[in-house]
Scaffold this active site. Structure first.
Site, PDB file in Angstrom:
ATOM      1  N   HIS A  37     -40.759 -22.241 -62.021  1.00  0.00           N
ATOM      2  CA  HIS A  37     -40.276 -21.002 -61.398  1.00  0.00           C
ATOM      3  C   HIS A  37     -40.992 -19.774 -61.996  1.00  0.00           C
ATOM      4  CE1 HIS A  37     -36.607 -19.098 -59.196  1.00  0.00           C
ATOM      5  NE2 HIS A  37     -37.630 -18.254 -59.206  1.00  0.00           N
ATOM      6  N   ILE A  38     -42.308 -19.747 -61.810  1.00  0.00           N
ATOM      7  CA  ILE A  38     -43.098 -18.644 -62.382  1.00  0.00           C
ATOM      8  C   ILE A  38     -43.827 -17.854 -61.299  1.00  0.00           C
ATOM      9  CG2 ILE A  38     -43.402 -19.725 -64.658  1.00  0.00           C
ATOM     10  CD1 ILE A  38     -46.250 -20.595 -63.717  1.00  0.00           C
ATOM     11  N   GLY A  39     -43.299 -17.894 -60.077  1.00  0.00           N
ATOM     12  CA  GLY A  39     -43.980 -17.242 -58.951  1.00  0.00           C
ATOM     13  C   GLY A  39     -44.385 -15.801 -59.230  1.00  0.00           C
ATOM     14  N   GLU A  75     -32.572 -26.455 -60.778  1.00  0.00           N
ATOM     15  CA  GLU A  75     -33.464 -26.159 -61.902  1.00  0.00           C
ATOM     16  C   GLU A  75     -32.681 -25.485 -63.034  1.00  0.00           C
ATOM     17  OE1 GLU A  75     -36.205 -23.801 -59.522  1.00  0.00           O
ATOM     18  OE2 GLU A  75     -35.302 -21.944 -60.246  1.00  0.00           O
ATOM     19  N   ARG A 104     -37.747 -16.768 -38.275  1.00  0.00           N
ATOM     20  CA  ARG A 104     -36.566 -16.513 -37.430  1.00  0.00           C
ATOM     21  C   ARG A 104     -36.932 -15.607 -36.273  1.00  0.00           C
ATOM     22  NH1 ARG A 104     -32.067 -14.402 -41.320  1.00  0.00           N
ATOM     23  NH2 ARG A 104     -33.997 -13.487 -42.023  1.00  0.00           N
ATOM     24  N   THR A 105     -37.647 -14.517 -36.597  1.00  0.00           N
ATOM     25  CA  THR A 105     -38.100 -13.635 -35.519  1.00  0.00           C
ATOM     26  C   THR A 105     -39.621 -13.595 -35.507  1.00  0.00           C
ATOM     27  OG1 THR A 105     -37.660 -11.879 -37.093  1.00  0.00           O
ATOM     28  CG2 THR A 105     -36.153 -12.031 -35.243  1.00  0.00           C
ATOM     29  N   GLY A 120     -41.983 -13.557 -44.037  1.00  0.00           N
ATOM     30  CA  GLY A 120     -41.624 -12.226 -44.560  1.00  0.00           C
ATOM     31  C   GLY A 120     -42.816 -11.662 -45.320  1.00  0.00           C
ATOM     32  N   ARG A 121     -42.512 -10.751 -46.245  1.00  0.00           N
ATOM     33  CA  ARG A 121     -43.598 -10.093 -46.975  1.00  0.00           C
ATOM     34  C   ARG A 121     -44.459 -11.087 -47.750  1.00  0.00           C
ATOM     35  NH1 ARG A 121     -39.386  -6.403 -47.912  1.00  0.00           N
ATOM     36  NH2 ARG A 121     -38.828  -7.918 -49.502  1.00  0.00           N
ATOM     37  N   ILE A 122     -43.810 -12.055 -48.426  1.00  0.00           N
ATOM     38  CA  ILE A 122     -44.608 -12.990 -49.246  1.00  0.00           C
ATOM     39  C   ILE A 122     -45.370 -13.959 -48.342  1.00  0.00           C
ATOM     40  CG2 ILE A 122     -44.569 -14.671 -51.138  1.00  0.00           C
ATOM     41  CD1 ILE A 122     -41.968 -13.349 -52.121  1.00  0.00           C
ATOM     42  N   ARG A 137     -37.458 -21.176 -52.911  1.00  0.00           N
ATOM     43  CA  ARG A 137     -36.238 -21.461 -53.650  1.00  0.00           C
ATOM     44  C   ARG A 137     -35.952 -22.948 -53.632  1.00  0.00           C
ATOM     45  NH1 ARG A 137     -36.137 -17.483 -56.018  1.00  0.00           N
ATOM     46  NH2 ARG A 137     -34.528 -15.889 -56.212  1.00  0.00           N
TER      47      ARG A 137
HETATM   48  C1  DGY Z   1     -37.395 -13.760 -57.179  1.00  0.00           C
HETATM   49  O1  DGY Z   1     -37.798 -12.620 -57.322  1.00  0.00           O
HETATM   50  O2  DGY Z   1     -36.495 -14.057 -56.377  1.00  0.00           O
HETATM   51  C2  DGY Z   1     -38.022 -14.801 -58.042  1.00  0.00           C
HETATM   52  O3  DGY Z   1     -37.710 -16.079 -57.633  1.00  0.00           O
HETATM   53  C3  DGY Z   1     -37.656 -14.583 -59.483  1.00  0.00           C
HETATM   54  O4  DGY Z   1     -36.351 -14.893 -59.653  1.00  0.00           O
END
Ligand code: DGY
Length: 321
Positions: free
Chosen positions: A287-289, A269, A179-180, A157-159, A240
């Site tokens: 979880h600091i993405g 977490e 998936r696609t 996806g975008r990320i 996730r």
């Molecule tokens: C998101 O944007 O889904 C990040 O994991 C922050 O919760």
């Protein structure tokens, strides 16, 4: 005129609270202590809007206690904390913050990849402990090369695409699974080749997981998938918790079935599988993405704009349902 009531479930940037307070009667959890489900239900009583984080679980039982709620505006791109079909049945709009955190999350993903490859956390701890007694050693902290290696991205996806774009600076070969399949022009632009998952796992030096969590992606990477990876490979998960089977990964890292891992997200977490804690071949962040100052400001403003739109009778910029 009676102003609509909104709840901000966690401590957010004061300027966003101030702006919202001009339009709405705002209750803000400035203390930033996460609320238990019963507390959250209490605070939601009489509220028309909620600005929430991925830690706030909006399930059927909670929604049943919120007859006035019109919108749940997640300050996140992910929304697996919300039972969206249940919200839809109750006429509650759900919104998220896509697009504004792609680059920041891709940057963190690369930080983990590079830290795991070059054993940065381990080397940092070594220096701090005072164990660095001889200035240079030919065999000190030997890691993996990133340049010219193969990067495999699961979830394009975008990320995932932002992660792929960064690989060109390292002259990497990029494989992806999604998936696609992307359009040919996008594959060209990203210099990324589609591969089925088994091939990607077998050929990649770095496997980056970028799939959102859903029942379909639960333990997408487990013991069987890890067994297909190279013994020198590194796994990175900044998507996730639950997409990777943590127990299986702990076993694989302990047995050195793969070389290392970089993890920003975990099953259950903030609890972390205790098996990770004494492993040197894993680097972990909490979880600091998307946690750059600039991006968190935009995320809060985006979430505020989504909630405001719904409560003022307009379509939100980022609807989920
Ligand atoms: C998101 O944007 O889904 C990040 O994991 C922050 O919760």
């Amino acid at each position: 005129m009676n102003r609509k009531a909104v709840l901000i479930t966690r401590g957010i940037l004061p300027e966003v609270v101030e702006a919202l307070s001009k339009r709405f009667a705002v209750e803000h959890n400035a203390e930033d202590r996460p609320w238990a489900p019963e507390e959250l239900a209490q605070h939601l009583r009489g509220k028309h809007g909620a600005m929430a984080t991925v830690m706030d679980r909006f399930d059927e039982a909670l929604l049943a206690q919120c007859p006035d709620l019109k919108v749940i505006s997640n300050i996140a791109v992910g929304y697996n904390n919300i039972d969206v079909p249940a919200a839809t049945r109750r006429g509650i709009r759900v919104t998220n913050t896509p697009g504004v955190l792609d680059d920041t999350t891709a940057d963190l993903t690369w930080s983990l990849l590079m830290a795991a490859a070059r054993r940065i956390a381990e080397a940092d701890a070594y220096v701090r402990r005072g164990d660095w007694k001889i200035a240079f050693g030919v065999q000190y902290f030997l890691g993996q090369d990133i340049h010219h290696a193969t990067l495999g991205i699961i979830g394009m996806g975008r990320i995932g695409q932002a992660v792929a774009r960064r690989a060109s600076g390292f002259d990497m070969r990029v494989l992806y699974n999604n998936r696609t399949r992307l359009a040919e022009a996008d594959e060209k632009r990203l210099n990324a080749r589609y591969a089925d998952r088994d091939r990607l796992l077998a050929e990649s030096d770095f496997v980056v997981v970028m799939a959102p969590y859903s029942p379909a992606t639960h333990h997408l990477i487990g013991a069987a998938e890890i067994a297909k990876m190279k013994p020198t490979a590194i796994l990175v998960n900044s998507a996730r918790g639950g997409v990777v089977d943590d127990a299986a990964l702990v076993d694989a890292l302990r047995a050195k079935r793969i070389a290392g891992a970089g993890l920003d997200v975990f099953e259950g977490e903030p609890k972390v599988n205790p098996g990770y804690l004494d492993l040197r071949n894993v680097v972990m962040t909490p979880h600091i993405g998307s946690a750059s100052r600039a991006t968190r400001i935009v995320m809060c403003n985006t979430a505020a704009a989504n909630m405001t739109a719904v409560l003022e009778g307009r379509d939100p910029p980022n609807p989920v349902n």
